[in-house]
Design a protein around this motif. Structure first.
Motif, PDB file in Angstrom:
ATOM      1  N   ASN A  16       0.849  -1.279   0.032  1.00 13.59           N
ATOM      2  CA  ASN A  16       0.046   0.007  -0.190  1.00 13.59           C
ATOM      3  C   ASN A  16       0.867   1.309   0.066  1.00 13.59           C
ATOM      4  N   ALA A  17       2.066   1.286   0.198  1.00 13.14           N
ATOM      5  CA  ALA A  17       2.867   2.351   0.386  1.00 13.14           C
ATOM      6  C   ALA A  17       3.861   2.494  -0.868  1.00 13.14           C
ATOM      7  N   THR A  18       4.117   3.895  -1.168  1.00 13.82           N
ATOM      8  CA  THR A  18       4.780   4.168  -2.358  1.00 13.82           C
ATOM      9  C   THR A  18       6.247   4.188  -2.038  1.00 13.82           C
ATOM     10  N   ARG A  19       7.185   3.215  -2.563  1.00 12.33           N
ATOM     11  CA  ARG A  19       8.554   3.551  -2.300  1.00 12.33           C
ATOM     12  C   ARG A  19       9.332   4.850  -2.283  1.00 12.33           C
ATOM     13  N   GLY A  20       9.947   5.211  -0.998  1.00 11.11           N
ATOM     14  CA  GLY A  20      10.688   6.421  -1.238  1.00 11.11           C
ATOM     15  C   GLY A  20       9.695   7.522  -0.633  1.00 11.11           C
ATOM     16  N   ASP A  21       8.471   7.264  -0.261  1.00 15.13           N
ATOM     17  CA  ASP A  21       7.639   8.196   0.417  1.00 15.13           C
ATOM     18  C   ASP A  21       7.386   7.658   1.703  1.00 15.13           C
ATOM     19  N   ALA A  77      13.127   9.885  11.106  1.00 19.35           N
ATOM     20  CA  ALA A  77      14.415  10.145   9.969  1.00 19.35           C
ATOM     21  C   ALA A  77      13.655  10.958   8.914  1.00 19.35           C
ATOM     22  N   SER A  78      12.545  11.022   8.390  1.00 17.81           N
ATOM     23  CA  SER A  78      11.775  11.678   7.395  1.00 17.81           C
ATOM     24  C   SER A  78      12.001  13.301   7.872  1.00 17.81           C
ATOM     25  N   ALA A 104      13.971   0.875   4.395  1.00 12.48           N
ATOM     26  CA  ALA A 104      14.438   1.054   3.157  1.00 12.48           C
ATOM     27  C   ALA A 104      13.413   1.439   2.282  1.00 12.48           C
ATOM     28  N   TRP A 105      11.925   0.783   2.408  1.00 12.24           N
ATOM     29  CA  TRP A 105      10.761   0.962   1.595  1.00 12.24           C
ATOM     30  C   TRP A 105      10.529   2.737   1.593  1.00 12.24           C
ATOM     31  N   ALA A 106      10.747   3.294   2.787  1.00 10.96           N
ATOM     32  CA  ALA A 106      10.614   4.773   2.852  1.00 10.96           C
ATOM     33  C   ALA A 106      11.524   5.427   2.297  1.00 10.96           C
ATOM     34  N   GLY A 107      12.782   4.564   2.016  1.00 10.45           N
ATOM     35  CA  GLY A 107      13.807   5.656   1.517  1.00 10.45           C
ATOM     36  C   GLY A 107      14.539   6.621   2.346  1.00 10.45           C
ATOM     37  N   VAL A 108      14.615   6.042   3.596  1.00  9.48           N
ATOM     38  CA  VAL A 108      15.450   6.923   4.640  1.00  9.48           C
ATOM     39  C   VAL A 108      16.584   6.239   5.011  1.00  9.48           C
TER      40      VAL A 108
END
Ligand SMILES: CCCNc1ncnc2c1ncn2[C@@H]1O[C@H](/C=C/CNC(=O)c2cc(-c3ccc(F)cc3)cc(O)c2O)[C@@H](O)[C@H]1O
Ligand SMILES: [Mg+2]
Length: 214
Positions: A16-21, A77-78, A104-108
């Motif tokens: 459900n989540a967008t990579r890097g978001d 982190a964001s 990693a999925w969050a890109g942080v």
């Protein structure tokens, strides 16, 4: 074989989540925990208080005790300025595996160092291992009976400076009575309670923000 709740939480993020978001990762976890399976993330309501404390401090160095699935790791982190570092300690390897993938999925991942091991072993090694002088912010969200001993250990290791902020989750539910008594009565801390609710419920809980006075 049966999956674990952290594995199902990770699945919800990847679905459900967008990579890097990071925001979409936080929202996906909150939706999963509110509508599918409760999990002990700091959650959206207390998470907003966490966000405001991070933004107010604008920390260069952050220590998180108890990564679990990485929800608060991603929230913190964001919001960190460039070149800031968040070190998060997790001693359960199964949770660490999940948290690394959520981070990693969050890109942080650039801002996060997830260290596997126990806080009591790693706090004395922070300076030599990671070149940390002091922490601007510490987020305590690990075993509740460890908040006080680890705070005393951080003091003894010189990891707190005048103005360092300790932000503790769950000071009401499940509760951290010895820790609360210490930070509220010690002349070395200026402490304040932020009333809120236990994640995804109507039960009272809150965060205690304690500024180390040196
Ligand atoms: C050697 C132990 C101390 N040092 C440690 N060093 C590194 N990581 C440690 C850790 N202790 C625990 N951890 C990790 O932190 C996490 C533990 C968190 C404990 N949190 C809770 O118990 C908790 C529990 C609740 C809760 C509230 C109400 C309820 F009915 C049921 C649960 C809500 C929360 O927000 C919580 O944070 C795990 O990932 C664990 O592996
Ligand atoms: Mg908690």
């Amino acid at each position: 074989t049966q999956s674990t709740r952290p594995q199902r939480l990770l699945g919800a993020v990847q679905k459900n989540a967008t990579r890097g978001d990071p925001c979409s990762v936080v929202k996906a976890i909150d939706h999963f925990c509110r509508h599918k399976e409760w999990a002990m993330n700091v959650g959206d309501e207390k998470g907003c208080i966490l966000d405001s404390v991070v933004s107010e401090i604008n920390p260069a160095t952050v220590l998180e005790l108890g990564t679990y699935c990485g929800y608060s790791t991603v929230r913190i982190a964001s919001r960190l300025p460039p070149h800031a570092k968040l070190i998060t300690l997790e001693f359960n390897p199964d949770f660490a595996v999940i948290a690394r993938q959520v981070i990693a999925w969050a890109g942080v991942e650039e801002k996060v160092q997830l260290v596997e091991g126990a806080s009591g072993d790693w706090i004395p090694k922070m300076k030599e291992q990671f070149g940390i002088k002091t922490f601007d912010l510490v987020f305590l969200d690990h075993w509740k009976d460890r908040y006080l001993p680890d705070t005393k250990l951080m003091e003894e290791c010189g990891l707190l400076r005048k103005g360092s902020v300790l932000l503790a989750d769950n000071v009401i539910c499940p509760g951290t009575p010895e820790y609360l008594e210490y930070v509220r009565n010690s002349p070395r801390y200026e402490s304040r309670y932020f009333k809120s609710h236990l994640e995804y419920t109507k039960v009272e809980d809150g965060l205690e923000k304690s500024v180390f006075l040196g």
